[in-house]
Design an enzyme around this catalytic site. Sequence first.
Site, PDB file in Angstrom:
ATOM      1  N   ASP A  10       8.179   6.613   1.742  1.00 46.59           N
ATOM      2  CA  ASP A  10       6.904   5.887   1.646  1.00 46.59           C
ATOM      3  C   ASP A  10       7.177   4.436   2.021  1.00 46.59           C
ATOM      4  OD1 ASP A  10       4.227   5.198   0.920  1.00 46.59           O
ATOM      5  OD2 ASP A  10       4.962   4.449  -1.002  1.00 46.59           O
ATOM      6  N   SER A  11       6.105   3.699   2.252  1.00 48.38           N
ATOM      7  CA  SER A  11       6.262   2.281   2.535  1.00 48.38           C
ATOM      8  C   SER A  11       6.800   1.533   1.312  1.00 48.38           C
ATOM      9  CB  SER A  11       4.910   1.691   2.929  1.00 48.38           C
ATOM     10  OG  SER A  11       3.965   1.963   1.913  1.00 48.38           O
ATOM     11  N   TYR A  42       2.419  -1.203   4.681  1.00 51.50           N
ATOM     12  CA  TYR A  42       2.242  -0.741   6.056  1.00 51.50           C
ATOM     13  C   TYR A  42       0.754  -0.785   6.443  1.00 51.50           C
ATOM     14  CZ  TYR A  42       6.970   1.477   6.272  1.00 51.50           C
ATOM     15  OH  TYR A  42       8.317   1.742   6.297  1.00 51.50           O
ATOM     16  N   GLY A  43      -0.086  -0.682   5.442  1.00 49.96           N
ATOM     17  CA  GLY A  43      -1.526  -0.488   5.679  1.00 49.96           C
ATOM     18  C   GLY A  43      -2.218  -1.612   6.412  1.00 49.96           C
ATOM     19  N   CYS A  73       3.230   8.863   2.510  1.00 48.82           N
ATOM     20  CA  CYS A  73       2.499   7.619   2.745  1.00 48.82           C
ATOM     21  C   CYS A  73       1.367   7.971   3.702  1.00 48.82           C
ATOM     22  CB  CYS A  73       3.445   6.601   3.370  1.00 48.82           C
ATOM     23  SG  CYS A  73       2.653   5.101   3.968  1.00 48.82           S
ATOM     24  N   ASN A  74       0.160   7.670   3.299  1.00 49.56           N
ATOM     25  CA  ASN A  74      -0.984   8.028   4.146  1.00 49.56           C
ATOM     26  C   ASN A  74      -0.956   7.273   5.463  1.00 49.56           C
ATOM     27  OD1 ASN A  74      -3.321   9.620   2.437  1.00 49.56           O
ATOM     28  ND2 ASN A  74      -1.915   8.480   1.158  1.00 49.56           N
ATOM     29  N   THR A  75      -0.607   5.995   5.395  1.00 51.23           N
ATOM     30  CA  THR A  75      -0.620   5.159   6.591  1.00 51.23           C
ATOM     31  C   THR A  75       0.400   5.670   7.606  1.00 51.23           C
ATOM     32  OG1 THR A  75      -1.248   3.281   5.195  1.00 51.23           O
ATOM     33  CG2 THR A  75      -0.396   2.772   7.387  1.00 51.23           C
ATOM     34  N   GLU A 152      -0.310  -2.495  -7.687  1.00 54.11           N
ATOM     35  CA  GLU A 152       1.061  -3.032  -7.757  1.00 54.11           C
ATOM     36  C   GLU A 152       1.159  -4.108  -8.849  1.00 54.11           C
ATOM     37  OE1 GLU A 152       3.799  -2.997  -5.032  1.00 54.11           O
ATOM     38  OE2 GLU A 152       2.976  -1.122  -4.258  1.00 54.11           O
ATOM     39  N   CYS A 184      -4.739   7.238   0.019  1.00 47.11           N
ATOM     40  CA  CYS A 184      -3.690   6.231  -0.123  1.00 47.11           C
ATOM     41  C   CYS A 184      -2.901   6.586  -1.377  1.00 47.11           C
ATOM     42  CB  CYS A 184      -4.307   4.838  -0.258  1.00 47.11           C
ATOM     43  SG  CYS A 184      -3.100   3.549  -0.612  1.00 47.11           S
ATOM     44  N   THR A 185      -1.584   6.409  -1.282  1.00 48.96           N
ATOM     45  CA  THR A 185      -0.718   6.796  -2.404  1.00 48.96           C
ATOM     46  C   THR A 185      -1.079   6.110  -3.723  1.00 48.96           C
ATOM     47  OG1 THR A 185       0.724   5.047  -1.597  1.00 48.96           O
ATOM     48  CG2 THR A 185       1.322   7.314  -1.034  1.00 48.96           C
ATOM     49  N   HIS A 186      -1.652   4.918  -3.644  1.00 51.36           N
ATOM     50  CA  HIS A 186      -1.911   4.159  -4.861  1.00 51.36           C
ATOM     51  C   HIS A 186      -3.219   4.560  -5.564  1.00 51.36           C
ATOM     52  CE1 HIS A 186       1.213   1.790  -3.073  1.00 51.36           C
ATOM     53  NE2 HIS A 186       1.157   0.849  -3.994  1.00 51.36           N
TER      54      HIS A 186
HETATM   55  N1  DGL Z   1       1.707   3.951   0.961  1.00 49.51           N
HETATM   56  C1  DGL Z   1       0.568   3.380   1.623  1.00 49.51           C
HETATM   57  C2  DGL Z   1      -0.457   4.481   1.936  1.00 49.51           C
HETATM   58  O1  DGL Z   1      -0.477   5.529   1.334  1.00 49.51           O
HETATM   59  C3  DGL Z   1      -0.089   2.300   0.796  1.00 49.51           C
HETATM   60  C4  DGL Z   1       0.717   1.033   0.734  1.00 49.51           C
HETATM   61  C5  DGL Z   1       0.878   0.348   2.088  1.00 49.51           C
HETATM   62  O2  DGL Z   1      -0.097  -0.224   2.628  1.00 49.51           O
HETATM   63  O3  DGL Z   1       1.973   0.419   2.609  1.00 49.51           O
HETATM   64  O4  DGL Z   1      -1.256   4.305   2.821  1.00 49.51           O
END
Ligand code: DGL
Length: 266
Positions: A10-11, A42-43, A73-75, A152, A184-186
């Site tokens: 993941d990012s 990453y987003g 990570c979705n991004t 976060e 998104c993971t969060h």
């Molecule tokens: N892990 C990223 C996602 O799921 C969220 C955090 C980021 O922007 O890197 O898109």
Amino acid sequence: MRDRPIGVFDSGIGGLTVVKQLTREMPSEDIVYFGDTARVPYGTKSPSTIRKFSIENVLFLLNFDVKLIIIACNTSSAIGLPFLSKYFSVPIIGVIKPGAKAAIRATRNGRVGVIGTTATISSKAYEKEIKALNPGIKVYSKNCPLFVPLVEEGWAGDGIVDIAARKYLSALKEKKIDTVILGCTHYPLLKPAIQKVMGKTVKLVDSAEETAKEARNLLEACGLKYPGRRAGRSKFYVSDAPGKFLTVAKRFLGKDVKTAEQVKDV
Ligand code: DGL
């Protein structure tokens, strides 16, 4: 081959929501997790940068002889996966397709919302995946860039999240959708606030749960699932600030992470 670990990246820390579901679904599997905490988020970055980081993350995980890589990570899944699958022979799955499939199963009125980072929403990855599987479904998307830093910061339960959720989601609510993909993971950590705005009848789809099921199905289908019973071990690597990772990890994983090793060159 079946003894080899599953690689997850993941990012940063959010991919631990996927690790949590993976250990529920397949408790005997070993996992190597890499969180690119030096370069998160990453987003907000461009597709070429996200692709470059994603390749480097895959190369790092290949050092552990992994049998499967999950882009938690979705991004990175939205932008990197189509590209990575072409260049690496190890099976790689992301979170987009499982989330899209689950949303299609969940919707009753054929109106689905997608929320995620700016890069994920701009890529239209969820929309394309849903339309490919069922062109009749209407998809409405919204980027919610402040959600990641709020989680976060540890403010998932704070009133400030309710304000942000109202601002981001009220237009989506008017579209009469009955299902929202938490792209998104969060965002699984913000379920109560999102549910409050969208209304309690709206189904929230957590891509992490669906991805763990997809990983299990894939390993079973390829004969790569660990055959016996054991307590799988998880190892955690980050590209920066392992201390912060350990502090925040519990919120995502639901239990303490004891050690995380900092990797110098990814
Ligand atoms: N892990 C990223 C996602 O799921 C969220 C955090 C980021 O922007 O890197 O898109």
